[in-house]
Design a protein around this motif. Structure first.
Motif, PDB file in Angstrom:
ATOM      1  N   SER A 120       1.512  14.415 -44.474  1.00 14.27           N
ATOM      2  CA  SER A 120       1.210  14.133 -45.877  1.00 14.27           C
ATOM      3  C   SER A 120       1.264  12.727 -46.462  1.00 14.27           C
ATOM      4  N   PHE A 121       1.667  11.766 -45.745  1.00 20.68           N
ATOM      5  CA  PHE A 121       1.709  10.474 -46.142  1.00 20.68           C
ATOM      6  C   PHE A 121       0.296   9.885 -45.990  1.00 20.68           C
ATOM      7  N   LEU A 122      -0.516  10.452 -45.112  1.00 16.32           N
ATOM      8  CA  LEU A 122      -1.893   9.890 -44.820  1.00 16.32           C
ATOM      9  C   LEU A 122      -2.451   9.199 -46.098  1.00 16.32           C
ATOM     10  N   PRO A 123      -2.840  10.000 -47.185  1.00 18.50           N
ATOM     11  CA  PRO A 123      -3.561   9.456 -48.141  1.00 18.50           C
ATOM     12  C   PRO A 123      -2.928   8.124 -48.802  1.00 18.50           C
ATOM     13  N   GLN A 124      -1.667   8.375 -48.742  1.00 21.97           N
ATOM     14  CA  GLN A 124      -0.992   7.187 -49.431  1.00 21.97           C
ATOM     15  C   GLN A 124      -1.000   5.885 -48.321  1.00 21.97           C
ATOM     16  N   GLY A 151       6.268  26.931 -31.256  1.00 18.70           N
ATOM     17  CA  GLY A 151       5.835  25.527 -30.832  1.00 18.70           C
ATOM     18  C   GLY A 151       6.512  24.632 -32.022  1.00 18.70           C
ATOM     19  N   SER A 152       5.818  23.637 -32.345  1.00 17.14           N
ATOM     20  CA  SER A 152       6.513  22.504 -33.336  1.00 17.14           C
ATOM     21  C   SER A 152       5.697  21.713 -34.141  1.00 17.14           C
ATOM     22  N   PHE A 153       6.214  21.184 -34.998  1.00 12.79           N
ATOM     23  CA  PHE A 153       5.828  20.078 -36.091  1.00 12.79           C
ATOM     24  C   PHE A 153       6.393  19.003 -36.004  1.00 12.79           C
ATOM     25  N   ILE A 154       6.232  17.929 -35.731  1.00 16.16           N
ATOM     26  CA  ILE A 154       6.761  16.586 -35.829  1.00 16.16           C
ATOM     27  C   ILE A 154       6.785  16.043 -37.282  1.00 16.16           C
ATOM     28  N   TRP A 155       7.548  15.647 -37.917  1.00 21.43           N
ATOM     29  CA  TRP A 155       7.661  15.173 -39.310  1.00 21.43           C
ATOM     30  C   TRP A 155       7.102  13.413 -39.382  1.00 21.43           C
ATOM     31  N   GLU A 156       5.967  13.470 -40.060  1.00 21.41           N
ATOM     32  CA  GLU A 156       5.242  12.087 -40.518  1.00 21.41           C
ATOM     33  C   GLU A 156       5.320  11.218 -39.365  1.00 21.41           C
ATOM     34  N   PRO A 157       4.801  11.352 -38.310  1.00 21.67           N
ATOM     35  CA  PRO A 157       4.648  10.375 -37.157  1.00 21.67           C
ATOM     36  C   PRO A 157       3.622   9.351 -37.500  1.00 21.67           C
ATOM     37  N   LEU A 158       2.928   9.105 -38.359  1.00 13.86           N
ATOM     38  CA  LEU A 158       2.148   8.069 -38.696  1.00 13.86           C
ATOM     39  C   LEU A 158       2.823   6.636 -39.191  1.00 13.86           C
ATOM     40  N   SER A 159       4.311   7.028 -39.715  1.00 19.63           N
ATOM     41  CA  SER A 159       4.688   5.805 -40.458  1.00 19.63           C
ATOM     42  C   SER A 159       6.061   5.595 -40.158  1.00 19.63           C
ATOM     43  N   THR A 160       6.737   6.868 -39.967  1.00 24.61           N
ATOM     44  CA  THR A 160       8.117   6.983 -39.990  1.00 24.61           C
ATOM     45  C   THR A 160       9.010   6.978 -38.421  1.00 24.61           C
ATOM     46  N   TRP A 161      10.087   6.745 -38.385  1.00 22.61           N
ATOM     47  CA  TRP A 161      10.817   6.893 -37.128  1.00 22.61           C
ATOM     48  C   TRP A 161      10.154   6.452 -35.892  1.00 22.61           C
ATOM     49  N   GLU A 162      10.192   7.369 -34.968  1.00 20.59           N
ATOM     50  CA  GLU A 162       9.439   7.153 -33.873  1.00 20.59           C
ATOM     51  C   GLU A 162       7.985   7.550 -33.903  1.00 20.59           C
ATOM     52  N   GLY A 173      -1.251   0.632 -37.105  1.00 24.39           N
ATOM     53  CA  GLY A 173      -2.095   1.736 -36.989  1.00 24.39           C
ATOM     54  C   GLY A 173      -2.810   1.800 -35.518  1.00 24.39           C
ATOM     55  N   LYS A 174      -2.196   1.263 -34.481  1.00 25.16           N
ATOM     56  CA  LYS A 174      -2.811   1.556 -33.120  1.00 25.16           C
ATOM     57  C   LYS A 174      -1.893   2.532 -32.369  1.00 25.16           C
ATOM     58  N   ALA A 175      -2.814   3.476 -31.702  1.00 28.32           N
ATOM     59  CA  ALA A 175      -2.158   4.449 -31.050  1.00 28.32           C
ATOM     60  C   ALA A 175      -1.072   3.962 -30.125  1.00 28.32           C
ATOM     61  N   ASN A 176       0.060   4.599 -29.774  1.00 30.58           N
ATOM     62  CA  ASN A 176       1.050   3.977 -28.612  1.00 30.58           C
ATOM     63  C   ASN A 176       1.251   5.025 -27.810  1.00 30.58           C
ATOM     64  N   ASP A 177       2.288   4.885 -26.799  1.00 35.62           N
ATOM     65  CA  ASP A 177       2.374   5.861 -25.607  1.00 35.62           C
ATOM     66  C   ASP A 177       2.842   7.149 -25.936  1.00 35.62           C
ATOM     67  N   TYR A 178       3.444   7.251 -27.184  1.00 35.47           N
ATOM     68  CA  TYR A 178       3.819   8.548 -27.715  1.00 35.47           C
ATOM     69  C   TYR A 178       2.589   9.418 -27.748  1.00 35.47           C
TER      70      TYR A 178
END
Length: 478
Positions: A183-187, A440-451, A458-463
């Motif tokens: 949900s943070f993506l537009p911000q 299954g699952s939903f990870i919470w806000e993986p674009l900008s928070t915690w892990e 903005g670069k994709a990492n090993d996760y």
């Protein structure tokens, strides 16, 4: 007082000397505070973690809750060898009746509300509720460590009244879900953030889809643009922003979970504030407003061809929603409000899956309390959603036991609706729930928070490049 304590040798410089002293004193105090709270290296005590195994208790003078107190470092790892004096402060109608694994303990002062204990890595305590309705708050404090705290709501049970006499057979989710709340993506994009994978820039959703994600979750607030809302003036996560994001989700060929907060601001177990537009309404009017709002949102999304595939009627509602009307202490009223949301979804999109979301990943007794009470009131829904953050919701073993037990007790499927850490472990548990109940699952806000699955630039990492393709390869239908 300073003049009595400190003699300035040159009378003409008294005022100047005092000013210098005060400046040095203030600077020293500031430096001490900065040293106290500056980040500590791994392996050094940083925080007191409190994990309650109930955050809802019955106000009958008998109900008890187990609470773990643990010393952790800046990475969240337990420090079994740490020996820290900790002061416990308790407010609300409850008392500590036992403290285990902490050696001798003494009251400061000698009451049931303040205790000093020596924590050797961790300890456990038993809290007993009183007989009056209240919010119980427990804090654990120690010098130079971040305070741990938890809030427990008490309820008094009455006769359950059903919201409907219709029989309901839960719908089944047929495809496994590897989802993310972004949900943070537009911000983030409004601040100029760009996303890329291996040097190739692209849309964050498309990049995620290419690495195994197949579902996107979006939160929605009633009026986040109002002054006390989630996003004053700008209105992120309102209906219009949600409609734009829903189009992007469908254009990416992904499915869509809509998370109704039924508030202008964050809704979670510590706050479920009534939207400003509904302020002053009596309970029948609140029910009507919630129903009409749900119908309007669903209809506008459907009209543009983006009806949600799944909907949460409320966010982390184990303490209720739309307070005070739907607080957990008013179980009948809470069930009625949930039912208004369910009816609103079904009126517009009868095939949409409906989830009840509670923040109780490892709290089995409380999860059962909530679900049993909704069952007694005949609230219809399809999926049980759990939040799981180890700090608040226990160990992976607690999560595994809880999900397995709920899958056996109730007809609904069970999933992890929010998590961040322990990605492989959480998904191994979520996709292996017994009795065919895994979703299954939903990870919470993986674009900008915690892990996050992207670095801060903005670069994709090993996760994203390694972990999630592995998870998708193990569990998703292709």
């Amino acid at each position: 007082m300073l003049h009595n304590m400190y003699t300035i040798p040159f009378p003409g410089l008294k005022r100047c000397g005092l000013l210098v002293f005060l400046m040095l004193f203030a600077a020293g105090t500031l430096q001490a505070q900065q040293n106290r709270w500056k980040p500590k290296p791994p392996g050094v005590p940083s925080e007191i973690q409190i994990t309650p195994y109930k955050t809802t208790m019955i106000a009958n003078g008998k109900d008890e809750a187990l609470i773990n107190v643990k010393i952790i470092d800046s990475k969240g790892d337990s420090l079994a060898n740490a020996q820290i004096p900790v002061v416990l402060h308790l407010s609300g109608d409850a008392k500590i009746v036992n403290i285990m694994d902490a050696g001798d303990f003494a009251a400061i002062p000698h009451t049931d509300t303040s205790w000093q204990i020596n924590v050797h890595g961790s300890c456990r305590l038993i809290l007993r509720a009183g007989t009056t309705l209240s919010k119980i708050k427990l804090e654990a404090k120690a010098d130079s460590l971040y305070t741990g705290s938890t809030e427990i709501h008490t309820v008094q049970l009455g006769i359950a009244h059903v919201v409907t006499r219709d029989k309901y057979k839960p719908k089944k989710v047929t495809d496994k879900i590897l989802g993310a709340d972004i949900s943070f993506l537009p911000q983030l994009e409004s601040r100029g953030m760009k996303f890329s994978d291996k040097g190739v820039q692209g849309d964050a959703m498309e990049i995620m889809k290419a690495h195994g994600f197949n579902y996107i979750r979006l939160r929605i607030f009633v009026d986040p643009a109002q002054p006390k809302g989630y996003s004053p003036v700008k209105g992120f996560c309102d209906l219009e922003h949600t409609k734009q994001m829903a189009k992007r989700i469908k254009a990416a060929g992904m499915k869509f979970l809509l998370d109704f907060h039924y508030s202008d601001y964050w809704a979670d177990p510590q706050q479920q504030n009534k939207p400003a537009a509904w302020a002053g309404e009596d309970f029948p009017a609140v029910k009507t407003s919630l129903y009409n709002y749900t119908v309007d949102v669903m209809q506008q999304l459907k009209d543009q061809g983006t009806a949600p595939d799944m909907v949460q009627v409320g966010n982390e509602i184990n303490h209720g929603m739309v307070w005070p009307d739907g607080a957990i202490g008013s179980l009948d009223s809470l069930a009625q409000l949930i039912y208004e949301g369910v009816k609103g979804v079904q009126k517009v999109s009868p095939n949409t899956i409906i989830m009840l979301h509670i923040a109780l990943g490892g709290q089995n007794a409380e999860a059962r309390f909530f679900l049993d009470n909704m069952k007694e009131r005949n609230v219809p829904f399809d999926v049980i959603g759990l939040s799981y953050y180890p700090k608040w919701h226990g160990t992976p073993a607690d999560l595994k036991y809880n999900m397995a037990d709920l899958a056996k007790r109730y007809p609904q499927q069970v999933m992890v609706a929010e998590y961040s850490q322990l990605k492989r472990e959480v998904n191994d548990i979520a996709f292996n729930v017994p009795n065919g109940k895994a979703v299954g699952s939903f990870i919470w806000e993986p674009l900008s928070t915690w892990e996050g699955i992207f670095d801060k630039d903005g670069k994709a990492n090993d996760y994203l490049d390694v972990v999630y393709p592995e998870i998708a390869g193990k569990y998703l239908n292709h």
